[in-house]
Design a protein around this motif. Sequence first.
Motif, mmCIF file in Angstrom:
data_model
loop_
_atom_site.group_PDB
_atom_site.id
_atom_site.type_symbol
_atom_site.label_atom_id
_atom_site.label_comp_id
_atom_site.label_asym_id
_atom_site.label_seq_id
_atom_site.Cartn_x
_atom_site.Cartn_y
_atom_site.Cartn_z
ATOM 1 N N LYS A 296 19.008 -15.881 -20.018
ATOM 2 C CA LYS A 296 18.230 -15.491 -18.850
ATOM 3 C C LYS A 296 19.130 -14.894 -17.771
ATOM 4 O O LYS A 296 18.777 -13.903 -17.126
ATOM 5 C CB LYS A 296 17.462 -16.691 -18.302
ATOM 6 N N LYS A 297 20.299 -15.502 -17.583
ATOM 7 C CA LYS A 297 21.232 -14.988 -16.577
ATOM 8 C C LYS A 297 21.717 -13.597 -16.957
ATOM 9 O O LYS A 297 21.804 -12.697 -16.106
ATOM 10 C CB LYS A 297 22.418 -15.949 -16.437
ATOM 11 N N LEU A 298 22.030 -13.404 -18.222
ATOM 12 C CA LEU A 298 22.455 -12.080 -18.681
ATOM 13 C C LEU A 298 21.336 -11.062 -18.497
ATOM 14 O O LEU A 298 21.584 -9.893 -18.202
ATOM 15 C CB LEU A 298 22.867 -12.149 -20.155
ATOM 16 N N GLY A 299 20.095 -11.514 -18.663
ATOM 17 C CA GLY A 299 18.959 -10.629 -18.444
ATOM 18 C C GLY A 299 18.882 -10.168 -16.990
ATOM 19 O O GLY A 299 18.617 -8.998 -16.715
ATOM 20 N N PHE A 300 19.134 -11.101 -16.058
ATOM 21 C CA PHE A 300 19.126 -10.736 -14.637
ATOM 22 C C PHE A 300 20.244 -9.749 -14.314
ATOM 23 O O PHE A 300 20.048 -8.793 -13.556
ATOM 24 C CB PHE A 300 19.274 -11.992 -13.775
ATOM 25 N N ILE A 301 21.414 -9.986 -14.906
ATOM 26 C CA ILE A 301 22.543 -9.076 -14.662
ATOM 27 C C ILE A 301 22.214 -7.688 -15.210
ATOM 28 O O ILE A 301 22.551 -6.665 -14.592
ATOM 29 C CB ILE A 301 23.830 -9.623 -15.305
ATOM 30 N N SER A 302 21.553 -7.641 -16.354
ATOM 31 C CA SER A 302 21.160 -6.349 -16.940
ATOM 32 C C SER A 302 20.234 -5.586 -16.001
ATOM 33 O O SER A 302 20.329 -4.359 -15.877
ATOM 34 C CB SER A 302 20.464 -6.573 -18.287
ATOM 35 N N GLN A 303 19.336 -6.311 -15.352
ATOM 36 C CA GLN A 303 18.440 -5.662 -14.389
ATOM 37 C C GLN A 303 19.226 -5.058 -13.238
ATOM 38 O O GLN A 303 18.926 -3.941 -12.779
ATOM 39 C CB GLN A 303 17.432 -6.674 -13.857
ATOM 40 N N GLU A 304 20.243 -5.773 -12.754
ATOM 41 C CA GLU A 304 21.067 -5.256 -11.653
ATOM 42 C C GLU A 304 21.878 -4.038 -12.102
ATOM 43 O O GLU A 304 22.044 -3.075 -11.353
ATOM 44 C CB GLU A 304 22.007 -6.358 -11.140
ATOM 45 N N ILE A 305 22.368 -4.077 -13.338
ATOM 46 C CA ILE A 305 23.086 -2.921 -13.883
ATOM 47 C C ILE A 305 22.158 -1.705 -13.908
ATOM 48 O O ILE A 305 22.537 -0.600 -13.504
ATOM 49 C CB ILE A 305 23.606 -3.231 -15.307
ATOM 50 N N GLY A 306 20.933 -1.915 -14.359
ATOM 51 C CA GLY A 306 19.970 -0.824 -14.412
ATOM 52 C C GLY A 306 19.649 -0.272 -13.034
ATOM 53 O O GLY A 306 19.493 0.947 -12.867
ATOM 54 N N ARG A 307 19.585 -1.160 -12.024
ATOM 55 C CA ARG A 307 19.283 -0.702 -10.668
ATOM 56 C C ARG A 307 20.374 0.232 -10.147
ATOM 57 O O ARG A 307 20.082 1.268 -9.532
ATOM 58 C CB ARG A 307 19.127 -1.923 -9.757
ATOM 59 N N GLU A 308 21.625 -0.119 -10.397
ATOM 60 C CA GLU A 308 22.732 0.724 -9.918
ATOM 61 C C GLU A 308 22.779 2.063 -10.672
ATOM 62 O O GLU A 308 23.023 3.113 -10.077
ATOM 63 C CB GLU A 308 24.072 -0.009 -10.079
ATOM 64 N N ILE A 309 22.523 2.018 -11.975
ATOM 65 C CA ILE A 309 22.522 3.262 -12.764
ATOM 66 C C ILE A 309 21.410 4.191 -12.269
ATOM 67 O O ILE A 309 21.619 5.403 -12.116
ATOM 68 C CB ILE A 309 22.340 2.942 -14.258
ATOM 69 N N ASN A 310 20.232 3.623 -12.003
ATOM 70 C CA ASN A 310 19.117 4.443 -11.516
ATOM 71 C C ASN A 310 19.431 5.074 -10.157
ATOM 72 O O ASN A 310 19.093 6.236 -9.911
ATOM 73 C CB ASN A 310 17.849 3.591 -11.396
ATOM 74 N N THR A 311 20.097 4.320 -9.278
ATOM 75 C CA THR A 311 20.443 4.846 -7.957
ATOM 76 C C THR A 311 21.459 5.982 -8.075
ATOM 77 O O THR A 311 21.353 7.009 -7.383
ATOM 78 C CB THR A 311 21.005 3.731 -7.056
ATOM 79 N N LYS B 254 19.165 -4.296 -23.502
ATOM 80 C CA LYS B 254 17.961 -5.040 -23.126
ATOM 81 C C LYS B 254 17.119 -5.408 -24.347
ATOM 82 O O LYS B 254 16.502 -6.478 -24.390
ATOM 83 C CB LYS B 254 17.130 -4.220 -22.137
ATOM 84 N N GLU B 255 17.077 -4.518 -25.325
ATOM 85 C CA GLU B 255 16.326 -4.829 -26.551
ATOM 86 C C GLU B 255 16.915 -6.044 -27.255
ATOM 87 O O GLU B 255 16.199 -6.932 -27.698
ATOM 88 C CB GLU B 255 16.345 -3.609 -27.478
ATOM 89 N N GLN B 256 18.250 -6.057 -27.381
ATOM 90 C CA GLN B 256 18.907 -7.183 -28.038
ATOM 91 C C GLN B 256 18.861 -8.444 -27.184
ATOM 92 O O GLN B 256 18.904 -9.565 -27.708
ATOM 93 C CB GLN B 256 20.373 -6.820 -28.362
#
Length: 285
Positions: A238-253, A278-280
């Motif tokens: 779950k924690k890795l999932g949250f970090i992935s979301q933050e990674i995606g936010r920075e890439i999108n910006t 994210k799929e894995q």
Amino acid sequence: MIQSMTGFGKHVIQLPEKKITVEIKSLNSRNLDMNARMPSAYREKELALRQKVAGVLKRGKIDLGLYVEITGEETSSQINNGVVKGYMNQLSEIVPGEDIKLLEMALRLPDALKTERGEVDEDEYRAIQQALDAALEEIDRFRTEEGSVLEQDFNGRINELKSLLEKVSAMDTDRLATIRERLEKAVADLQVEVDANRFEQELIYYLEKYDITEEKVRLANHLDYFLTTMAAAGSNGKKLGFISQEIGREINTIGSKANYAPMQQLVVQMKDELEKIKEQMLNVL
């Protein structure tokens, strides 16, 4: 070390008159979702067995199966003589027939067999617990091996994201210079007289809106944090999932601020790598 939520464990114990098999299967799930199948005589122990499984597996869609095969002369079912004879008498009144045929028909009707439910023998229950412990060890080992494969994949993709980020940083100076030239040309094409100082101030303000320094720093920190979390004791899906979301936010910006085709192409590659992560991630405990 991360673990997968996918796994399988099985153990068989042979008692003097019974063969007991415990099977555990698990798939990915947002929370703990357990289904238990076992003979009705063992339902009194279901809660305790569920708690033991939940304490080890933590999360996932889990199927727990307890199968008991009688190998001796013991049986919990007996023929209900009075009911069977009553069925046979009623059937013979409807259509006369041979006793063996009537018996076959009577045994298929409700209540022809009666099952005596007694308490589970303590020695037998200890054997079931031992079989469950062994099955849990096997599925835990399975999950760890699957997790090792996922970890190798994540390491490769995070390192690829780091490599792409380095390329983004390397072209950032050229990107800003290109944007500046484009703006200066656009103003020159207007063929109007502008205040040089005011234009320079506006230009600096405009370029600051496209600055991605903070995003690059945060993205690099998130990538390092992902690797650190993945290497920590225990599985932190779950924690890795949250970090992935933050990674995606920075890439999108970075993508929205790029305004530069070569950098946007790198951002597309970064999004592709993150999507595979994210799929894995759905399989990580």
